[in-house]
Write an enzyme that holds these catalytic residues in place. Structure first.
Site, PDB file in Angstrom:
ATOM      1  N   LYS A 129      -6.128  -4.255  -0.509  1.00 54.68           N
ATOM      2  CA  LYS A 129      -5.158  -4.493  -1.577  1.00 54.68           C
ATOM      3  C   LYS A 129      -4.036  -5.339  -0.999  1.00 54.68           C
ATOM      4  O   LYS A 129      -3.817  -5.360   0.214  1.00 54.68           O
ATOM      5  CB  LYS A 129      -4.619  -3.185  -2.164  1.00 54.68           C
ATOM      6  N   GLU A 137       0.828 -12.912  -5.915  1.00 53.09           N
ATOM      7  CA  GLU A 137       1.801 -12.812  -7.004  1.00 53.09           C
ATOM      8  C   GLU A 137       2.242 -14.175  -7.525  1.00 53.09           C
ATOM      9  O   GLU A 137       2.850 -14.973  -6.811  1.00 53.09           O
ATOM     10  CB  GLU A 137       3.040 -12.050  -6.517  1.00 53.09           C
ATOM     11  N   THR A 154       2.447  -4.776   0.198  1.00 55.33           N
ATOM     12  CA  THR A 154       1.761  -4.522   1.452  1.00 55.33           C
ATOM     13  C   THR A 154       0.265  -4.785   1.406  1.00 55.33           C
ATOM     14  O   THR A 154      -0.363  -4.545   0.400  1.00 55.33           O
ATOM     15  CB  THR A 154       1.919  -3.024   1.761  1.00 55.33           C
ATOM     16  N   ASN A 168       9.030 -10.784  -8.712  1.00 56.47           N
ATOM     17  CA  ASN A 168       9.766 -10.157  -7.627  1.00 56.47           C
ATOM     18  C   ASN A 168      11.238  -9.927  -7.932  1.00 56.47           C
ATOM     19  O   ASN A 168      11.946  -9.307  -7.148  1.00 56.47           O
ATOM     20  CB  ASN A 168       9.583 -10.967  -6.345  1.00 56.47           C
TER      21      ASN A 168
END
Lengths: 388, 388
Positions: free
Chosen positions: A173, A264, A184, A383
């Site tokens: 992941k 992302e 992470t 973010n």
């Protein structure tokens, strides 16, 4: 298939209620042997989450019976209480498996600085233990997602023929890369080949050095990154070590590629291919500097083959090169030659999702490729809004 | 007032046609003496633009009659022809002033990798020379803007009384900071105090080290950054060196603050104040690492006091600290104590434009402050669209 592709492993992924809603958030992977050799690599960040501190100790023994992973909370910067939470989680797994907590690794991912809801988590461990199954690999891969939009799994077959065959499987992941501070990267790789802990350690370090270590989506290094390699030996096959390293590297590269594509807010996958370097270190250094140039990442997002920003980033390194011998190609067109304007930039097709930037340092025979993504308004949005 | 605030300087800012439209794009600053001592600091990027290579040679002599600056093109990565263009520009200024090209500095800012339109530029130099005036400082400051939305000027008076008084004036451009790859920082500081080139060199290095060098808006280092300090001695005042250094530092700090506030796409001005460091180097290193965390910069943009991302960035450095002794305050609230959760994060007021992040390393008495901005969708937009 994921981590249960190799013989000797069971897994489960359940909803423990750590995340809001009914999403899966707890995974358990168990090695039923006959062997339990294992190795791990961890974040180089000096601020390490409690589960990293714990798992590093466990892996020092070179053996692993199980690993328990949770999303929904990183258990980082949580003080001695956070470490006790990790310890209690390992003890719970050990009790359910009637085994030693000293051979149970723990991984966590999610927000930094918040304690985990231990009642929910420990109840979830019981549920997961009850659901352990040979086909549980997919559910486990699903349970470790945070902002990942898809599960990341991979497996490869090794060995020459039916009798000598073994499997390598993995799940990961990470919506950024080896080291985004929140998203992470966690990765568990399993194999039913028979190897020692020392052999696994060498293989894992070599494989991650050329895969996960060369992903750099935003230059941020996590407090929680963990990559584990577990061997059950259930195939009874002693693999050829070179071939085994190649298979593990392939699984890591496959998972790394999946992380990159799902990073992302990214709209481009950028390969920074450094050639003509005096050493591999120089090539990696240059690739990383270019991968971290926010200005270049914005330009690629805007489909602008801005080689000037490439040179400006190369110039910040101490790699061996002469400015007037640098050549840069974007998607195969050498738009910078000898440190100045080269071929016509209008020839560069920037429309594909994959963009390759080739940098020729003209200083030697070494090469390395670093992978990154573009910088987008979507990254900023994701973010900015993460914890609030 | 700008660079013409001190006696002995004339300046001009004109439209030479380097930029599209009628915007000013060429500035000339001339020192009429009686002295012409000067010093310069330049980008640390190894890929240096032609005007940097030229001006470094000129400043090695410690004297400067004039500096000519253009926006609309960086003249970087333009090969030997680009260097000849810079040389020709200096020769043109020298001919008009009936002086030596060896005492004419050149600065350029704009896109990398394109030759300057020399016919227009040289004609512009003639126009500028004809318009040189004691009140030309504002026009000069206007002419060096690229994506800067406003001109940046500053001046301070030094000396004890009427007779012993002297001036320090300055102008700057830069829509990022010391070192954004395109929005280069250029700065010219003038004084009518009487100093030697060596004295100016020492003062300029000290002043920039604690001002421009501690601005880091996007971690990108330009090929063109230049800061010049020129002394005419026209006041006849030999200044106290400590006081003079303080005045130059104040002018640099004032200009640096203006650069920060005008940084591309920024909505927050972030001061990263590192205290309790074992050395000033450690403090700067930590401040810079935190300033370069894109994840943190996104969080601040989202008004999220995300101290976990601060710790994750601190942990990437080799500064002296123990993770469980780190304290972090945002806008005065110590939301992280001893490496774990501290005071209530809801108490932090994130609404002001100015955000101060205080990091206590608990390792010594040293401090440093690094200034940065948040990361916004507007930054991405501006830098995606710049050259296309």
């Amino acid at each position: 298939m994921s981590v249960t592709a190799p013989l000797g492993f069971r897994a489960a992924g359940v909803s423990a209620g750590i995340k809001p809603g009914r999403a899966r958030d707890l995974a358990l992977v168990v090695n039923d042997g006959p062997n339990r050799a294992a190795a791990g690599v961890f974040t180089a960040n000096r601020v390490k989450a409690a589960p990293v501190l714990w798992s590093q100790q466990v892996l020092a023994g070179g053996r692993l019976r199980a690993v328990v992973l949770n999303s929904g909370g990183a258990n980082a910067c949580t003080g001695p209480e956070g470490f006790q939470d990790t310890h209690a989680t390992a003890e719970k797994v050990a009790a359910l498996l009637e085994d030693s907590a000293g051979e149970v690794a723990v991984c966590s991912t999610g927000l930094i600085g918040e304690r985990l809801p231990m009642d929910e988590l420990l109840a979830g461990v019981e549920t997961a233990a009850a659901q352990l199954a040979r086909d549980g690999g997919l559910a486990a891969a699903d349970a470790i997602r945070t902002t990942d939009t898809v599960s990341k799994i991979s497996f490869k077959r090794g060995g020459a023929d039916e009798d000598g065959a073994y499997m390598v499987g993995g799940m990961a992941k990470g919506a950024g890369m080896l080291a985004p501070a929140l998203a992470t990267m966690l990765c568990v790789i399993t194999t039913d080949a028979e190897l020692t802990g020392d052999e696994l350690d060498v293989v894992l370090r070599s494989a991650t050095a050329v895969t996960f270590d060369r992903l750099d989506t935003d230059g941020c290094m996590s407090t929680n990154d963990t990559v584990l390699l577990m061997s059950s030996g259930a195939s009874g096959v002693r693999p050829d070590l070179d071939e085994f390293e190649q298979k593990v590297t392939e699984v890591c590269a496959d998972l790394a590629r999946q992380l990159l594509v799902d990073a992302e807010g990214a709209s481009k996958a950028i390969a920074i291919e450094v050639v003509g370097a005096a050493g591999e270190d120089d090539a990696v250094k240059v690739g990383r500097a270019v991968a971290r140039s926010t200005l270049l990442k914005c330009a690629i997002h805007g489909e602008d083959p801005n080689w000037g920003r490439v040179l400006a980033a190369v110039g910040t390194t101490d790699a061996e090169f002469e400015p007037d011998r640098l050549n840069v190609a974007i998607n195969g067109i050498w738009i910078c030659r000898g440190g100045a304007v080269g071929d016509d930039r209008d020839k560069v097709d920037m429309s594909p999702r994959d963009v390759t930037i080739t940098i020729d340092l003209s200083a030697g025979p070494h090469t390395a490729t670093v992978h990154t993504t573009d910088l987008t308004a979507a990254y900023v949005h994701e973010n900015s809004a993460y914890s609030s």
